[in-house]
Structure formats: structure tokens, C-alpha cells
Design a protein around this motif. Sequence first.
Motif, PDB file in Angstrom:
ATOM      1  N   LEU A 195       0.772  -1.412  -0.046  1.00  0.00           N
ATOM      2  CA  LEU A 195      -0.153   0.013  -0.106  1.00  0.00           C
ATOM      3  C   LEU A 195       0.821   1.371   0.007  1.00  0.00           C
ATOM      4  CD1 LEU A 195      -2.522  -1.409   2.541  1.00  0.00           C
ATOM      5  CD2 LEU A 195      -2.861  -1.104   0.101  1.00  0.00           C
ATOM      6  N   PRO A 196       1.678   1.395  -1.116  1.00  0.00           N
ATOM      7  CA  PRO A 196       2.597   2.564  -1.070  1.00  0.00           C
ATOM      8  C   PRO A 196       1.983   3.923  -1.017  1.00  0.00           C
ATOM      9  CG  PRO A 196       2.809   1.307  -3.067  1.00  0.00           C
ATOM     10  CD  PRO A 196       1.688   0.376  -1.927  1.00  0.00           C
ATOM     11  N   HIS A 197       0.754   4.140  -1.560  1.00  0.00           N
ATOM     12  CA  HIS A 197       0.210   5.431  -1.715  1.00  0.00           C
ATOM     13  C   HIS A 197      -0.535   5.724  -0.313  1.00  0.00           C
ATOM     14  CE1 HIS A 197       0.128   4.555  -5.896  1.00  0.00           C
ATOM     15  NE2 HIS A 197      -0.042   5.786  -6.105  1.00  0.00           N
ATOM     16  N   LEU A 198      -0.633   4.781   0.790  1.00  0.00           N
ATOM     17  CA  LEU A 198      -0.982   5.163   2.196  1.00  0.00           C
ATOM     18  C   LEU A 198       0.236   5.119   3.032  1.00  0.00           C
ATOM     19  CD1 LEU A 198      -3.854   2.635   2.822  1.00  0.00           C
ATOM     20  CD2 LEU A 198      -3.875   5.072   2.206  1.00  0.00           C
ATOM     21  N   ALA A 199       1.341   4.332   2.638  1.00  0.00           N
ATOM     22  CA  ALA A 199       2.654   4.102   3.528  1.00  0.00           C
ATOM     23  C   ALA A 199       3.484   5.676   3.323  1.00  0.00           C
ATOM     24  CB  ALA A 199       3.368   3.163   2.991  1.00  0.00           C
ATOM     25  N   VAL A 200       3.495   6.083   2.114  1.00  0.00           N
ATOM     26  CA  VAL A 200       4.440   7.157   1.934  1.00  0.00           C
ATOM     27  C   VAL A 200       3.811   8.463   2.685  1.00  0.00           C
ATOM     28  CG1 VAL A 200       5.002   8.980   0.386  1.00  0.00           C
ATOM     29  CG2 VAL A 200       5.244   6.477  -0.303  1.00  0.00           C
ATOM     30  N   PRO A 201       2.430   8.756   2.632  1.00  0.00           N
ATOM     31  CA  PRO A 201       2.129   9.778   3.381  1.00  0.00           C
ATOM     32  C   PRO A 201       2.173   9.714   5.034  1.00  0.00           C
ATOM     33  CG  PRO A 201       0.175   8.964   2.199  1.00  0.00           C
ATOM     34  CD  PRO A 201       1.599   8.482   1.822  1.00  0.00           C
ATOM     35  N   PHE A 202       2.037   8.162   5.348  1.00  0.00           N
ATOM     36  CA  PHE A 202       1.917   8.087   6.713  1.00  0.00           C
ATOM     37  C   PHE A 202       3.331   8.420   7.420  1.00  0.00           C
ATOM     38  CE2 PHE A 202       2.858   5.007  10.382  1.00  0.00           C
ATOM     39  CZ  PHE A 202       1.979   5.380  11.066  1.00  0.00           C
ATOM     40  N   THR A 203       4.327   7.705   6.651  1.00  0.00           N
ATOM     41  CA  THR A 203       5.783   7.953   6.953  1.00  0.00           C
ATOM     42  C   THR A 203       6.214   9.289   6.882  1.00  0.00           C
ATOM     43  OG1 THR A 203       6.568   7.220   4.714  1.00  0.00           O
ATOM     44  CG2 THR A 203       6.377   5.507   6.498  1.00  0.00           C
ATOM     45  N   GLY A 204       5.620  10.212   5.900  1.00  0.00           N
ATOM     46  CA  GLY A 204       5.827  11.537   5.911  1.00  0.00           C
ATOM     47  C   GLY A 204       5.351  12.238   6.983  1.00  0.00           C
ATOM     48  N   GLY A 205       4.162  11.928   7.445  1.00  0.00           N
ATOM     49  CA  GLY A 205       3.799  12.507   8.706  1.00  0.00           C
ATOM     50  C   GLY A 205       4.549  12.165  10.067  1.00  0.00           C
ATOM     51  N   MET A 206       5.070  10.866  10.050  1.00  0.00           N
ATOM     52  CA  MET A 206       5.857  10.546  11.210  1.00  0.00           C
ATOM     53  C   MET A 206       7.377  11.236  11.285  1.00  0.00           C
ATOM     54  SD  MET A 206       5.773   6.256  10.902  1.00  0.00           S
ATOM     55  CE  MET A 206       7.186   6.068  12.174  1.00  0.00           C
ATOM     56  N   LEU A 207       7.583  11.628   9.829  1.00  0.00           N
ATOM     57  CA  LEU A 207       8.846  12.539  10.010  1.00  0.00           C
ATOM     58  C   LEU A 207       8.660  14.154  10.051  1.00  0.00           C
ATOM     59  CD1 LEU A 207      10.538  10.796   6.586  1.00  0.00           C
ATOM     60  CD2 LEU A 207      11.265  10.544   9.169  1.00  0.00           C
ATOM     61  N   VAL A 208       7.642  14.524   9.476  1.00  0.00           N
ATOM     62  CA  VAL A 208       7.275  15.752  10.042  1.00  0.00           C
ATOM     63  C   VAL A 208       6.974  16.042  11.330  1.00  0.00           C
ATOM     64  CG1 VAL A 208       5.592  17.787   9.555  1.00  0.00           C
ATOM     65  CG2 VAL A 208       6.399  16.583   7.685  1.00  0.00           C
ATOM     66  N   PHE A 209       6.292  15.343  11.962  1.00  0.00           N
ATOM     67  CA  PHE A 209       6.090  15.229  13.410  1.00  0.00           C
ATOM     68  C   PHE A 209       7.291  14.835  14.386  1.00  0.00           C
ATOM     69  CE2 PHE A 209       5.588  12.716  17.244  1.00  0.00           C
ATOM     70  CZ  PHE A 209       4.828  13.725  18.068  1.00  0.00           C
ATOM     71  N   GLY A 210       8.163  14.032  14.050  1.00  0.00           N
ATOM     72  CA  GLY A 210       9.313  13.775  14.434  1.00  0.00           C
ATOM     73  C   GLY A 210      10.159  15.010  14.467  1.00  0.00           C
ATOM     74  N   GLY A 211      10.547  15.386  13.293  1.00  0.00           N
ATOM     75  CA  GLY A 211      11.023  16.624  12.919  1.00  0.00           C
ATOM     76  C   GLY A 211      10.830  17.926  13.883  1.00  0.00           C
ATOM     77  N   LEU A 212       9.829  18.295  13.678  1.00  0.00           N
ATOM     78  CA  LEU A 212       9.190  19.638  14.432  1.00  0.00           C
ATOM     79  C   LEU A 212       9.277  19.360  15.835  1.00  0.00           C
ATOM     80  CD1 LEU A 212       6.273  20.553  12.111  1.00  0.00           C
ATOM     81  CD2 LEU A 212       8.679  21.493  12.150  1.00  0.00           C
ATOM     82  N   GLY A 213       8.970  18.041  16.409  1.00  0.00           N
ATOM     83  CA  GLY A 213       8.885  17.986  17.831  1.00  0.00           C
ATOM     84  C   GLY A 213      10.356  18.097  18.573  1.00  0.00           C
ATOM     85  N   LEU A 214      11.340  17.326  17.819  1.00  0.00           N
ATOM     86  CA  LEU A 214      12.670  17.886  18.199  1.00  0.00           C
ATOM     87  C   LEU A 214      13.291  19.328  18.139  1.00  0.00           C
ATOM     88  CD1 LEU A 214      14.555  14.500  17.092  1.00  0.00           C
ATOM     89  CD2 LEU A 214      13.373  14.803  19.424  1.00  0.00           C
ATOM     90  N   LEU A 215      12.776  19.828  17.064  1.00  0.00           N
ATOM     91  CA  LEU A 215      13.278  21.157  16.889  1.00  0.00           C
ATOM     92  C   LEU A 215      12.663  22.181  17.718  1.00  0.00           C
ATOM     93  CD1 LEU A 215      13.227  22.947  13.283  1.00  0.00           C
ATOM     94  CD2 LEU A 215      12.226  24.020  15.321  1.00  0.00           C
ATOM     95  N   LEU A 216      11.566  21.859  18.110  1.00  0.00           N
ATOM     96  CA  LEU A 216      10.688  22.586  19.205  1.00  0.00           C
ATOM     97  C   LEU A 216      10.779  22.167  20.718  1.00  0.00           C
ATOM     98  CD1 LEU A 216       7.482  23.371  17.210  1.00  0.00           C
ATOM     99  CD2 LEU A 216       9.209  24.841  17.449  1.00  0.00           C
ATOM    100  N   GLY A 217      11.456  20.919  20.797  1.00  0.00           N
ATOM    101  CA  GLY A 217      11.299  20.348  22.044  1.00  0.00           C
ATOM    102  C   GLY A 217       9.870  20.212  22.613  1.00  0.00           C
ATOM    103  N   ALA A 218       8.969  19.468  21.780  1.00  0.00           N
ATOM    104  CA  ALA A 218       7.745  19.124  22.187  1.00  0.00           C
ATOM    105  C   ALA A 218       7.591  17.618  21.975  1.00  0.00           C
ATOM    106  CB  ALA A 218       6.767  19.868  21.209  1.00  0.00           C
ATOM    107  N   PHE A 219       6.885  16.971  23.019  1.00  0.00           N
ATOM    108  CA  PHE A 219       7.032  15.482  22.900  1.00  0.00           C
ATOM    109  C   PHE A 219       8.106  14.786  22.539  1.00  0.00           C
ATOM    110  CE2 PHE A 219       2.638  17.285  22.651  1.00  0.00           C
ATOM    111  CZ  PHE A 219       2.025  16.778  23.565  1.00  0.00           C
ATOM    112  N   PRO A 220       9.435  15.206  23.177  1.00  0.00           N
ATOM    113  CA  PRO A 220      10.533  14.691  22.627  1.00  0.00           C
ATOM    114  C   PRO A 220      10.631  13.129  22.316  1.00  0.00           C
ATOM    115  CG  PRO A 220      11.017  15.681  24.578  1.00  0.00           C
ATOM    116  CD  PRO A 220       9.624  15.820  24.194  1.00  0.00           C
TER     117      PRO A 220
END
Length: 148
Positions: A58-83
Amino acid sequence: MNVDVILQASPLFRSPGAEVVFLLARVLFGAVIAFTGLNHFLSAETMSGYAGAKGVPLPHLAVPFTGGMLVFGGLGLLLGAFPTLAAGAIAVFLLVTTPLMHDFWAVPEEQQMTETTQFLKNVALLGTALGFLVVSQTPWPLAVGVGL
């Protein structure tokens, strides 16, 4: 001894400039990871095709799901939110996708150097994510401090 007292007594950020250097590390790593995740949305069709060719279900679902993981993770570390969640999301993404997407041992010889480089880059990023995970329960300076 109370865990909160132990965490507050941590010498992790006591050396001169450590707070600023740690912030710089968070900004550099977090921005790159979040940008990578954003590309999962901006180049979704291309990335889904590549993921499908690599055998991702299901790559059409996996790609946006993993993109969301990365956006959340990157912004979370950058801001120090839910590290803990942020670093964990990045680590899980890298643990799963690195051997799946960059299987240098299973590609034709002309692709091996590129896939080996990408594999090793992801291993280094995984090491960084794990480092942030280790310190995720320590109060971070210059951070929003949500979810600690």
C-alpha cells in the motif's frame, strides 16, 4: 530519590554554551527530518512508485503516513515538544525503512554505491535519533517543554 530530582540534577546542559549547541543540533536535525517528511507529500506520486517497486505494501498510504511521522518527529525535536514520541517516530521510521528501501546487497552492481551511501546515511541518522531518545526525559533548555 525522586526521578524528577534526578533529572533536574543532570549535568547534561551545565557546560558553557551547551544549551545553544543542543538547540542548534535540534534545529539542524529536526529541520532536515521535517523537510524530508514534507517531501513525502510534495513528491507523493514519485515516492509511492519507488516504494511500490521496493515491495512496500500500500505505498500510496505508506508514503504519506511515514511523511507524517517525519514531519511530526522533526518538528517535535526542533521545538522540544513531545521529544520521546518525536525521537521514537524518527527511530522507528529509520529502523523499518533503511533495510527495506536501501537494500544495497540486493541491487545491481551499478546501484550498490548509491544504496550503500543512503543506507549508511540513514544509520547515522538513526544514531542521532537514538541519542535524542536517550535524553528525551531530561528537561531541554530553550524548548517549549510540552510532553516531557
